[in-house]
Scaffold this active site. Structure first.
Site: not given
Ligand code: ZN
Length: 614
Positions: A402, A405, A398-399
């Site tokens: 981020h 991105h 998940h991280e």
């Protein structure tokens, strides 16, 4: 940018000293604290340069350019200073020095905001044609085009000087509902303590409730639900008044600025059309039969009949213990992200091995997980509290979404368009979690492991798509009522919430039962003060799922479109960015694709169960 599915657990008391390779190298931002202090002084001195430009924006494109360059440069420096101080502080929350540094920059931010308060109104004082002419004639204004475009969209909702002054003054009387609600929930409500079946006691506040929801013993869960909702019931008058207060504020602002509705006003800054919101609510309602199938499946697997509201959170099957050491989690995630291409994976490997990540829990370290990308021009940093389990591996995926991105976007975009807005923020992270899940499913034939993974997937989908949309519908209705002059009370909020609970969970159709007391649940959800925020959890999830289904089909063009989406930051409005990436959030297609996915997962579970019974 975190918090949707990131864990929020307190740090484990690890007594080993930290492994340097698994901590941050903050010298990438500033070589030492003295350099930070020198930059802070430079920033304070340069803020005065803003004053010299005030009143001069009508002179021509050169003063507009000078003001915007200065403004963004000051923000770049402040962001860097804040990131350094904030990361320092999170390494050990007990150390007073970094906390003071952080507070210092927070104060500096509000100085900067006050100092620069004249810039937007003065820009809006110029005619739209003048700004358009400047943009056409001065190429160095190109990085600020989006900023000026967004400002232009605000023009119709900007009041004259007296009106803006009055609205500014209204800040003095705002936020009380949210503050009081927080004080009640976090400090003043005397939550009950219960004794669990193993003899331990649990204080059923919001954290205790969240923990108790997943307990394996049904009696423990029932006891926790009754205790928690019973207290919420006793305080619903006050809690209801806080929600009413916040909702009235939203109505006041929307009307003062001439918006047709609170929804339109709330979505306007993110350039999202209310149609997207209505589409979500409509399509998720149309998909309720799929939720009901899931609930029946849950009743069957858990062996409870009828399923009750306090049976929604324990995992469908107990997690099969797989030891995800940091190295194993990292290599698994990197392998799972292979569909995004070698370049993506190589870059992420670099980030995960070059001290951009603080990996291990230790006393004093900030709990949870996040990515801080506030130091434009440097690289993002990631905080984890890795616990060697599946949840930690999923959090890493998940991280990583981020982090990549932010990295791609900051590499390509100038500062003004490098920050992606909340509407798209959880897309890349959810996307990566989905890739990890698919990778693990492809790697195992073990029925129990597959059930655990598929069950985890369904639970996530229920919690993110259905529950958040139910919240979104609740918000829509309470705003509509206040807009129509109706007062909100604790009792009316409970009735409304209970109706939604019953409809979403198929109580009429006999899918499950819900105790009337649980209609008081709205009282513990802080998001109902946030002004149409939670729908973005659902839309992000839906967009990520739809994109992922294209990439999984080994569609090379879909991968390239996705990477381009990461590079775009906020170079276009978020719905346009997603459309370019391949999902049209104004159409029902992405939600329908998500529901198809859900049905396929349930088919797989049915298969496993059927084989097991044979
Ligand atoms: Zn996140």
């Amino acid at each position: 940018v975190s918090g949707l599915t990131g864990p929020d657990r307190s740090s484990q008391a690890a007594s080993d000293p930290p492994v340097p390779a698994r901590t941050w190298r903050l010298a990438d931002i500033y070589p030492h604290t003295e350099a930070w202090e020198e930059e802070r002084e430079r920033l304070v001195a340069r803020m005065a340069e803003l004053d010299a430009l005030q009143g001069r924006l009508a002179e021509g494109s050169h003063t507009v350019l000078a003001a915007l360059e200065l403004l963004f440069d000051l923000h770049r420096l402040a962001g860097r200073l804040h990131t350094y101080a904030s990361l320092m502080a999170d390494q050990d929350l007990r150390a007073p020095g970094p906390q003071a540094m952080k507070e210092n920059i927070v104060a500096l931010y509000s100085d900067l905001a006050a100092r620069a308060a004249w810039v937007d109104p003065e820009l809006l004082g110029l005619a739209p044609e003048t700004l358009a002419r400047h943009l056409a004639s001065e190429p160095r204004l190109a990085p600020y085009r989006r900023y000026l475009e967004k400002l232009e969209k605000r023009r119709a909702h900007t009041l004259d000087e007296a009106g803006e002054r009055l609205l500014g003054l209204s800040q003095l009387i705002r936020g009380t509902g949210e503050t009081v609600s927080g004080l009640l929930r976090n400090a003043e409500i005397p939550w009950r303590e219960i004794t669990l079946s193993d003899g331990t006691t649990l204080s059923v506040d919001a954290n205790g409730y969240t923990r108790a929801r997943t307990l394996p013993h049904r009696e423990d869960r029932l006891q926790a639900f009754q205790a928690f909702h019973g207290v919420l019931r006793a305080f619903r008058g006050s809690l209801g008044a806080t929600v009413y207060g916040s909702t009235k504020e939203h109505v006041f602002s929307a009307r003062a600025r001439g918006f047709a509705s609170t929804l339109e006003a709330a979505l306007h800054p993110n350039e999202v059309d209310p149609a997207v919101y209505h589409m979500l609510v409509r399509e998720v309602n149309a998909a309720l039969p799929s939720l009901h199938r899931y609930l029946r499946l849950r009743a069957r697997i858990l062996g409870v009949e009828p399923l009750a509201y306090h049976d929604l959170y324990p995992p469908l099957v107990p997690e099969v213990k797989v030891d995800y050491s940091w190295e194993r989690a990292r290599e698994t995630v990197l392998a799972a992200l292979a569909p995004l291409g070698d370049e993506y994976v190589d870059r992420l490997r670099h980030a995960l091995t070059d001290r951009w990540v603080d990996v291990d829990p230790r006393p004093g370290k900030r709990a949870g997980a996040y990515v801080n990308d506030g130091s434009y021009g440097c690289h993002p940093y990631m905080l984890l509290n890795h616990q060697n389990d599946y949840h930690s591996a999923s959090t890493l995926a998940h991280e990583s979404g981020h982090l990549m991105h932010s990295w791609y976007s900051q590499e390509v975009q100038p500062l003004p368009t490098s920050r992606y807005v909340i509407f798209v923020a959880e897309v890349a992270s959810t996307f990566n979690e989905g890739l990890l899940l698919r990778h693990l499913l492809a790697a195992t034939d073990d029925a129990e492991q597959r059930l655990a993974l598929l069950g985890h997937h369904l639970d996530n989908l229920r919690g993110t798509v259905f529950r958040q949309t139910m919240f979104a519908e609740f918000e829509l209705e309470i705003h509509r009522r206040v807009e129509e002059g109706e007062a909100l009370t604790g009792e009316s909020l409970t009735d409304l919430y209970f109706d939604l609970l019953r409809r979403y969970h198929g109580v009429e159709q006999g899918v499950m039962t819900i105790d009337e007391l649980y209609g008081n649940e709205w009282g513990f959800v802080p998001h109902f003060h946030y002004n149409f925020y939670v729908y973005q959890y659902a839309t992000s999830y839906v967009a990520a799922t739809a994109l992922l289904r294209d990439v999984i089909r080994r569609d090379g063009a879909a991968v390239e479109r996705f990477l381009e989406f990461l590079r775009q930051g906020s170079a276009q409005p978020p719905v346009d960015l997603l459309r370019s990436a391949g999902v049209d959030m104004t159409s029902p297609a992405p939600i329908q694709a998500t529901i198809r996915e859900m049905e396929e997962v349930m088919d797989s579970i049915d298969d496993i169960l059927a084989r097991r019974e044979r």
